[in-house]
Design an enzyme around this catalytic site. Structure first.
Site, PDB file in Angstrom:
ATOM      1  N   ASP A  63       0.812  -1.215   0.000  1.00 41.87           N
ATOM      2  CA  ASP A  63       0.000   0.000   0.000  1.00 41.87           C
ATOM      3  C   ASP A  63       0.845   1.264   0.000  1.00 41.87           C
ATOM      4  OD1 ASP A  63       0.959  -0.404   2.574  1.00 41.87           O
ATOM      5  OD2 ASP A  63      -0.990  -0.848   3.425  1.00 41.87           O
ATOM      6  N   ASN A 132      -6.895  -2.564  14.776  1.00 44.46           N
ATOM      7  CA  ASN A 132      -8.310  -2.727  14.409  1.00 44.46           C
ATOM      8  C   ASN A 132      -8.520  -3.944  13.496  1.00 44.46           C
ATOM      9  OD1 ASN A 132      -7.293  -1.903  11.953  1.00 44.46           O
ATOM     10  ND2 ASN A 132      -8.683  -0.174  11.690  1.00 44.46           N
ATOM     11  N   HIS A 134      -6.943  -4.565  10.621  1.00 48.09           N
ATOM     12  CA  HIS A 134      -6.719  -4.416   9.177  1.00 48.09           C
ATOM     13  C   HIS A 134      -5.459  -5.151   8.735  1.00 48.09           C
ATOM     14  CE1 HIS A 134      -4.277  -0.358   9.496  1.00 48.09           C
ATOM     15  NE2 HIS A 134      -3.509  -1.395   9.694  1.00 48.09           N
ATOM     16  N   GLU A 139      -9.591  -2.136   5.589  1.00 47.67           N
ATOM     17  CA  GLU A 139     -10.093  -1.716   6.895  1.00 47.67           C
ATOM     18  C   GLU A 139     -11.382  -2.481   7.253  1.00 47.67           C
ATOM     19  OE1 GLU A 139      -8.243   0.036   8.691  1.00 47.67           O
ATOM     20  OE2 GLU A 139      -7.729   2.006   7.883  1.00 47.67           O
TER      21      GLU A 139
END
Ligand code: PGA
Length: 234
Positions: A63, A132, A134, A139
């Site tokens: 990414d 979280n 991801h 996400e």
């Protein structure tokens, strides 16, 4: 999913670097998927020290923020150069990172997927995990993207990543991220988990349930995942 619990961050990094080195030794023209973040930094340091021969390796990064200049010290392009690529013998033309400067992100994403597909996916994909849940910038959400795309970062991710920026307002709100297809199209996924802050998400990963609210939990469906932890999450 195989799980290896190490005694320290150093041991986790050494084992991860050894795994990558073995992959390259057995197939010198391997396609390796690289990740950014603080977790793999020690692995990259060990790889540099081991003087692994990257001359035939192709690198595919997960990414990049969008938009961001390549020479911005917070860009993942800059990060990868500083932490690994400038110190190894990988040909510059073999390095693939989504272009945070591109004018046409939709085309950039489609081209990125097409190139990865032409190469037949990655032989080894290194992954970190967000608090979280991801992976890359896939996400938590009801529906998760298969293709590489431009994604909105969640408030949790912006908050977590603001530690690298002068102020939270400087964190880009979007990123180009590989989707689940690109990540899963890997013959071996190496997930690194480090730090007590990841204990809760690690528990969810190993709970034996799938949830798109914890994208990493979907890795339980992949036939060849190795998780290496530094011991602090167990
Ligand atoms: P970290 O990031 O290695 O800096 O914790 C991992 C991630 O967000 O994927």
């Amino acid at each position: 999913m195989k799980k290896v619990i190490c005694k320290s961050y150093e041991e986790m990094s050494a084992l991860a670097a050894f795994t990558i080195a073995l992959q390259i030794q057995s197939k010198p023209d391997s396609v390796i998927g690289f990740a950014t973040g603080s977790t793999p930094v020690g692995t990259y340091k060990r790889l540099i020290e081991m003087e692994v021969d990257f001359s035939k390796v192709t690198a595919f990064n997960l990414d990049e923020y969008y938009p961001i200049k390549r020479d911005n010290p917070q860009s993942y392009c800059y990060f990868m150069k500083e932490k690994l690529f400038s110190h190894i013998n990988i040909p510059v033309g073999n390095i693939n990172i989504p272009d945070g400067e591109c004018d046409e992100p939709v085309k950039e994403c489609a081209d990125y997927d097409a190139k990865l597909e032409r190469l037949g996916g990655t032989d080894l994909q290194i992954l970190g995990i967000g608090k979280n849940g991801h992976i890359a910038f896939v996400e938590p959400a009801e529906n998760l993207p298969l293709a590489t795309g431009l994604v909105d970062l969640t408030d949790d991710t912006i908050k977590a990543n603001s530690r690298f920026f002068d102020k939270p307002g400087d964190v880009p709100r979007q990123a180009i991220s590989m989707g689940l297809r690109g990540i899963f199209n890997s013959r071996h996924i190496l997930l690194l988990i480090s730090g007590q802050g990841k204990a809760e998400v690690a528990k969810k990963l190993f709970a034996g349930e799938l949830s798109t609210n914890v994208p990493a939990s979907l890795l339980n469906l992949h036939p060849n995942v190795t998780v290496i932890t530094d011991g602090s999450t167990d």
